[in-house]
Design a protein around this motif. Structure first.
Motif, PDB file in Angstrom:
ATOM      1  N   ALA A 268       0.829  -1.207   0.000  1.00  0.00           N
ATOM      2  CA  ALA A 268       0.000   0.000   0.000  1.00  0.00           C
ATOM      3  C   ALA A 268       0.867   1.262   0.000  1.00  0.00           C
ATOM      4  O   ALA A 268       0.498   2.287   0.575  1.00  0.00           O
ATOM      5  CB  ALA A 268      -0.959  -0.007   1.177  1.00  0.00           C
ATOM      6  N   GLY A 269       2.042   1.176  -0.605  1.00  0.00           N
ATOM      7  CA  GLY A 269       2.830   2.388  -0.844  1.00  0.00           C
ATOM      8  C   GLY A 269       4.069   2.579   0.008  1.00  0.00           C
ATOM      9  O   GLY A 269       4.871   3.473  -0.264  1.00  0.00           O
ATOM     10  N   GLY A 270       4.213   1.799   1.072  1.00  0.00           N
ATOM     11  CA  GLY A 270       5.446   1.888   1.874  1.00  0.00           C
ATOM     12  C   GLY A 270       5.563   3.127   2.742  1.00  0.00           C
ATOM     13  O   GLY A 270       6.677   3.582   3.032  1.00  0.00           O
ATOM     14  N   TYR A 271       4.424   3.696   3.160  1.00  0.00           N
ATOM     15  CA  TYR A 271       4.471   4.884   4.027  1.00  0.00           C
ATOM     16  C   TYR A 271       4.553   4.469   5.482  1.00  0.00           C
ATOM     17  O   TYR A 271       3.791   3.596   5.919  1.00  0.00           O
ATOM     18  CB  TYR A 271       3.200   5.732   3.849  1.00  0.00           C
ATOM     19  CG  TYR A 271       3.018   6.252   2.447  1.00  0.00           C
ATOM     20  CD1 TYR A 271       3.612   7.444   2.045  1.00  0.00           C
ATOM     21  CD2 TYR A 271       2.277   5.531   1.515  1.00  0.00           C
ATOM     22  CE1 TYR A 271       3.469   7.904   0.751  1.00  0.00           C
ATOM     23  CE2 TYR A 271       2.115   5.992   0.219  1.00  0.00           C
ATOM     24  CZ  TYR A 271       2.716   7.179  -0.156  1.00  0.00           C
ATOM     25  OH  TYR A 271       2.568   7.625  -1.440  1.00  0.00           O
ATOM     26  N   ASP A 272       5.443   5.105   6.231  1.00  0.00           N
ATOM     27  CA  ASP A 272       5.411   4.895   7.673  1.00  0.00           C
ATOM     28  C   ASP A 272       4.133   5.527   8.214  1.00  0.00           C
ATOM     29  O   ASP A 272       3.689   6.574   7.722  1.00  0.00           O
ATOM     30  CB  ASP A 272       6.644   5.511   8.334  1.00  0.00           C
ATOM     31  CG  ASP A 272       7.819   4.532   8.338  1.00  0.00           C
ATOM     32  OD1 ASP A 272       7.572   3.321   8.471  1.00  0.00           O
ATOM     33  OD2 ASP A 272       8.969   4.978   8.193  1.00  0.00           O
ATOM     34  N   GLY A 273       3.567   4.895   9.224  1.00  0.00           N
ATOM     35  CA  GLY A 273       2.266   5.333   9.713  1.00  0.00           C
ATOM     36  C   GLY A 273       2.315   6.162  10.985  1.00  0.00           C
ATOM     37  O   GLY A 273       3.386   6.596  11.429  1.00  0.00           O
ATOM     38  N   GLY A 274       1.144   6.338  11.570  1.00  0.00           N
ATOM     39  CA  GLY A 274       0.971   7.280  12.663  1.00  0.00           C
ATOM     40  C   GLY A 274       1.051   6.701  14.056  1.00  0.00           C
ATOM     41  O   GLY A 274       0.711   7.384  15.020  1.00  0.00           O
ATOM     42  N   GLN A 275       1.484   5.447  14.195  1.00  0.00           N
ATOM     43  CA  GLN A 275       1.716   4.919  15.544  1.00  0.00           C
ATOM     44  C   GLN A 275       3.124   5.346  15.939  1.00  0.00           C
ATOM     45  O   GLN A 275       4.048   4.548  16.116  1.00  0.00           O
ATOM     46  CB  GLN A 275       1.516   3.400  15.555  1.00  0.00           C
ATOM     47  CG  GLN A 275       0.043   3.056  15.409  1.00  0.00           C
ATOM     48  CD  GLN A 275      -0.251   1.615  15.082  1.00  0.00           C
ATOM     49  OE1 GLN A 275       0.648   0.776  15.113  1.00  0.00           O
ATOM     50  NE2 GLN A 275      -1.499   1.308  14.758  1.00  0.00           N
ATOM     51  N   ALA A 276       3.278   6.632  16.015  1.00  0.00           N
ATOM     52  CA  ALA A 276       4.583   7.266  16.221  1.00  0.00           C
ATOM     53  C   ALA A 276       4.338   8.659  16.779  1.00  0.00           C
ATOM     54  O   ALA A 276       3.198   9.118  16.852  1.00  0.00           O
ATOM     55  CB  ALA A 276       5.307   7.371  14.879  1.00  0.00           C
ATOM     56  N   GLU A 277       5.431   9.324  17.131  1.00  0.00           N
ATOM     57  CA  GLU A 277       5.260  10.691  17.634  1.00  0.00           C
ATOM     58  C   GLU A 277       5.052  11.690  16.492  1.00  0.00           C
ATOM     59  O   GLU A 277       4.341  12.670  16.623  1.00  0.00           O
ATOM     60  CB  GLU A 277       6.465  11.069  18.484  1.00  0.00           C
ATOM     61  CG  GLU A 277       6.507  10.279  19.795  1.00  0.00           C
ATOM     62  CD  GLU A 277       7.677  10.647  20.686  1.00  0.00           C
ATOM     63  OE1 GLU A 277       7.493  10.632  21.923  1.00  0.00           O
ATOM     64  OE2 GLU A 277       8.782  10.939  20.168  1.00  0.00           O
ATOM     65  N   TYR A 278       5.709  11.404  15.366  1.00  0.00           N
ATOM     66  CA  TYR A 278       5.577  12.295  14.208  1.00  0.00           C
ATOM     67  C   TYR A 278       5.423  11.453  12.950  1.00  0.00           C
ATOM     68  O   TYR A 278       5.900  10.313  12.891  1.00  0.00           O
ATOM     69  CB  TYR A 278       6.830  13.185  14.060  1.00  0.00           C
ATOM     70  CG  TYR A 278       7.049  14.085  15.246  1.00  0.00           C
ATOM     71  CD1 TYR A 278       6.472  15.348  15.296  1.00  0.00           C
ATOM     72  CD2 TYR A 278       7.824  13.654  16.327  1.00  0.00           C
ATOM     73  CE1 TYR A 278       6.656  16.171  16.405  1.00  0.00           C
ATOM     74  CE2 TYR A 278       8.018  14.467  17.435  1.00  0.00           C
ATOM     75  CZ  TYR A 278       7.434  15.725  17.471  1.00  0.00           C
ATOM     76  OH  TYR A 278       7.607  16.527  18.560  1.00  0.00           O
ATOM     77  N   VAL A 279       4.792  12.037  11.937  1.00  0.00           N
ATOM     78  CA  VAL A 279       4.573  11.285  10.706  1.00  0.00           C
ATOM     79  C   VAL A 279       4.610  12.233   9.507  1.00  0.00           C
ATOM     80  O   VAL A 279       4.174  13.389   9.604  1.00  0.00           O
ATOM     81  CB  VAL A 279       3.228  10.499  10.791  1.00  0.00           C
ATOM     82  CG1 VAL A 279       2.050  11.427  10.969  1.00  0.00           C
ATOM     83  CG2 VAL A 279       3.011   9.610   9.593  1.00  0.00           C
ATOM     84  N   ARG A 280       5.150  11.731   8.413  1.00  0.00           N
ATOM     85  CA  ARG A 280       5.130  12.496   7.157  1.00  0.00           C
ATOM     86  C   ARG A 280       3.763  12.301   6.479  1.00  0.00           C
ATOM     87  O   ARG A 280       3.330  11.169   6.294  1.00  0.00           O
ATOM     88  CB  ARG A 280       6.242  11.995   6.234  1.00  0.00           C
ATOM     89  CG  ARG A 280       6.152  12.557   4.831  1.00  0.00           C
ATOM     90  CD  ARG A 280       6.999  11.787   3.824  1.00  0.00           C
ATOM     91  NE  ARG A 280       6.660  12.193   2.481  1.00  0.00           N
ATOM     92  CZ  ARG A 280       6.647  11.383   1.422  1.00  0.00           C
ATOM     93  NH1 ARG A 280       6.964  10.111   1.558  1.00  0.00           N
ATOM     94  NH2 ARG A 280       6.319  11.840   0.234  1.00  0.00           N
ATOM     95  N   VAL A 281       3.126  13.405   6.126  1.00  0.00           N
ATOM     96  CA  VAL A 281       1.815  13.332   5.463  1.00  0.00           C
ATOM     97  C   VAL A 281       1.935  13.927   4.059  1.00  0.00           C
ATOM     98  O   VAL A 281       2.032  15.143   3.898  1.00  0.00           O
ATOM     99  CB  VAL A 281       0.739  14.097   6.280  1.00  0.00           C
ATOM    100  CG1 VAL A 281      -0.588  14.121   5.546  1.00  0.00           C
ATOM    101  CG2 VAL A 281       0.570  13.457   7.651  1.00  0.00           C
ATOM    102  N   PRO A 282       1.942  13.077   3.018  1.00  0.00           N
ATOM    103  CA  PRO A 282       2.015  13.597   1.645  1.00  0.00           C
ATOM    104  C   PRO A 282       0.692  14.244   1.220  1.00  0.00           C
ATOM    105  O   PRO A 282      -0.341  14.009   1.851  1.00  0.00           O
ATOM    106  CB  PRO A 282       2.290  12.350   0.796  1.00  0.00           C
ATOM    107  CG  PRO A 282       2.656  11.278   1.751  1.00  0.00           C
ATOM    108  CD  PRO A 282       1.994  11.623   3.033  1.00  0.00           C
ATOM    109  N   TYR A 283       0.738  15.024   0.152  1.00  0.00           N
ATOM    110  CA  TYR A 283      -0.449  15.712  -0.394  1.00  0.00           C
ATOM    111  C   TYR A 283      -1.229  16.380   0.734  1.00  0.00           C
ATOM    112  O   TYR A 283      -2.451  16.193   0.890  1.00  0.00           O
ATOM    113  CB  TYR A 283      -1.361  14.720  -1.120  1.00  0.00           C
ATOM    114  CG  TYR A 283      -0.723  14.042  -2.316  1.00  0.00           C
ATOM    115  CD1 TYR A 283      -0.090  14.782  -3.320  1.00  0.00           C
ATOM    116  CD2 TYR A 283      -0.753  12.656  -2.469  1.00  0.00           C
ATOM    117  CE1 TYR A 283       0.490  14.152  -4.425  1.00  0.00           C
ATOM    118  CE2 TYR A 283      -0.184  12.031  -3.567  1.00  0.00           C
ATOM    119  CZ  TYR A 283       0.430  12.780  -4.541  1.00  0.00           C
ATOM    120  OH  TYR A 283       0.993  12.161  -5.617  1.00  0.00           O
TER     121      TYR A 283
END
Lengths: 382, 167
Positions: free
Chosen positions: A124-139
């Protein structure tokens, strides 16, 4: 920063990982304030989704505060509190432009059948998700939606997936006033589909599962009928009888590939992995719906294939409707439902864990311990 | 319907006479624009410039404008993954090697932990603490079953060794 780290089937932990970078001018970095474990995360956790790589961070249900924005981002500013839909969508491709935000063609190089999803394997694209302190959000100009003043964060986080998926399950059912709707699965999505079916004018809502504590919950929360298939004998026969020997008008599969209830499906689908999981719920849905009825599927299945009664499907003249929820399309209406009190999503949250306790959070949810229905993770930076 | 489209199918008698734009089975999930027929001719978003290896489905001509960079392929599992991507998404040749790669990757993860001087706390990662707290009986059962199986395997192996020696 701290983030969930997948180590293999049934093994997760929290580790220090690098702070995410802006990799595209439309990116934003979001500080996570609430993140859920979704039932579909359990398919990853159980090692059932191909191309789930060790070291990945899961999590596609999260809300947070914008920390950084890329140079092209115009609709968000640092400090905004945002609901981040679980789908990564560009807003420009043919599919996004038609409202199919769950089917974006510009967010996943690794598969064409599924759009990008946060923290949901490289398939599904290889994005790290939000079970973290910070996350990269594209678009970042497309998906993230400002959390309205007065909305509880616990309600907001459930608008990233659970509520839209449950709502779309009912919407895809094409429910007509007075219809009997049967929902297989009393997990968070099934519960929400039951609740939302009423919004579309259902005349009768029936939920089928085998976990008593969930059946008790859905009966009260969604004011519907709920039955344990273990005590029904043949659930299809029961549903035929209780619907005047006709079958339901609409059946919803809110279970997906890890269904219980059929030894053959469990052995071939979940144990031997000869099919993409156990299609028991879909099997029942096809056989329980009336002739000319509609089967709506939001349960997650793998990409290879499943044993379903396609002959009955043809002979009954059924319509099958399925998709990943188009969160962005549905959010304005759903926010209205929450703010008006027609939907109270946070009531389904049963457990809250600090991010650091993620191994136990996953295990409790996966093994259905302590009557768990929906766990929420709270990072220390929240 | 535009005249170009009508002319294109003019040789087919009766083409489109029963077309009903309101009969859109995906409504209201899809706000049909007809742009599907333009295929990939839409204006693309700006492309992400990456430094990591991205495996691309062979069912698309180029990678998507954005993508995740979570865990680039590496090691033996990476080689298997690269092999898998030679096959299409409808093929077992694609998905089964990926599942195999995932399993190989688990061992790579353990080796990588040890190389970094970290012994992975596998029981902790499995959530054993919560199992102990909420399901003591179940945990005890699992321990007993594991002990029985391990003992049986050890006995079987030691018997085989003995019989080989005597032969």
């Amino acid at each position: 920063m701290l983030a969930m780290n997948y180590r293999g089937p049934y093994r997760v932990r929290v580790d220090h990982k690098p702070y995410p970078e802006i990799l595209h001018p439309d990116d934003a970095i979001v500080r996570v304030v609430r993140s859920c474990i979704c039932g579909s995360d359990l398919h990853l956790y159980h090692g059932m989704v191909p191309d789930t790589r060790v070291g990945m961070t899961f999590g596609h249900e999260f809300v947070g505060i914008v920390e950084e924005i890329g140079e092209s981002v115009q609709n968000l500013k640092v400090g905004d509190r945002v609901i981040v839909p679980f789908n990564v969508s560009c807003g420009k491709c043919v599919f996004c432009k038609q409202g199919l935000y769950g089917n974006c063609h510009e967010s996943n190089p690794e598969a064409t059948a599924v759009g990008g999803i946060f923290g949901y394997s490289h398939t599904a694209g290889g994005y790290d998700g939000g079970q973290a302190e910070y996350v990269r959000v594209p678009y970042a100009d497309i998906g993230p939606t400002i959390i309205p003043d007065g909305m509880d964060l616990d309600d907001a986080v459930l608008l990233t997936d659970v509520v839209p998926t449950g709502y779309q399950a009912a919407e895809m059912g094409g429910i007509k006033t007075g219809d009997t709707v049967v929902i297989f699965g009393a997990g968070p999505i099934g519960i929400m589909a039951a609740k939302c079916s009423w919004l579309f004018g259902a005349g009768r809502v029936i939920v089928i599962d085998h976990l008593e504590y969930r059946l008790d919950f859905v009966k009260k929360y969604a004011q519907c009928e709920a039955y344990n298939f273990r005590s029904l004998g043949d659930p299809v026969l029961f549903l035929k009888k209780t619907t005047g020997w006709f079958g339901a008008d609409v059946c919803i599969d809110a279970v997906g590939c890890e269904a219980a209830g059929s030894a053959m499906q469990t052995i071939t689908g979940r144990k031997l992995m000869l099919q993409s999981g156990a299609a028991t719920a879909l099997h029942w849905a096809i056989n329980s719906v009336k002739k000319g009825g509609i089967v709506s599927v939001v349960g997650v299945y793998g990409p290879t294939g499943n044993l379903i009664p396609i002959g009955n499907f043809v002979n009954k003249g059924l319509t099958l409707r399925a998709n990943q929820a188009s969160v962005k399309r549905l959010l304005p209406r759903l926010i209205e439902h929450v703010m008006e009190g027609r939907l109270n999503p946070k009531e389904i949250i049963t457990h809250r864990f600090p991010l650091e306790e993620i191994s136990d959070a996953y295990h409790i949810f996966s093994a259905k311990l302590d009557n768990c229905i929906k766990p929420v993770l709270i990072p220390s930076v929240a | 319907m535009d005249t170009t489209t009508i002319n294109r199918y003019a040789h087919i008698k009766g083409w489109g006479v029963d077309a009903d734009p309101h009969n859109e089975p995906t409504y209201p999930m899809k706000n049909y624009t007809g742009d599907d027929h333009k295929r990939l001719g839409y204006k693309k978003p700006v492309a992400q410039h990456g430094k990591v290896e991205i495996l691309k489905s062979n069912e698309r001509p180029s990678i998507s404008a954005v993508y995740g960079t979570s865990v680039p392929p590496s090691g033996v599992s990476g080689k298997i993954r690269r092999y898998a991507f030679k096959y299409g998404e409808g093929s077992f040749g694609h998905w089964l090697p990926l599942l195999l790669a995932d399993r190989v990757n688990v061992w790579e993860g353990i080796i990588s932990d040890i190389r970094k001087g970290r012994i992975p706390n596998i029981l902790g990662e499995l959530g054993i603490k919560s199992e102990w707290k909420y399901n003591k009986k179940g945990l005890a059962k699992k321990v007993v079953v594991a002990a029985v199986i391990t003992t049986a395997v050890i006995l079987l192996l030691s018997r085989k060794k003995k019989s080989l020696k005597t032969a």
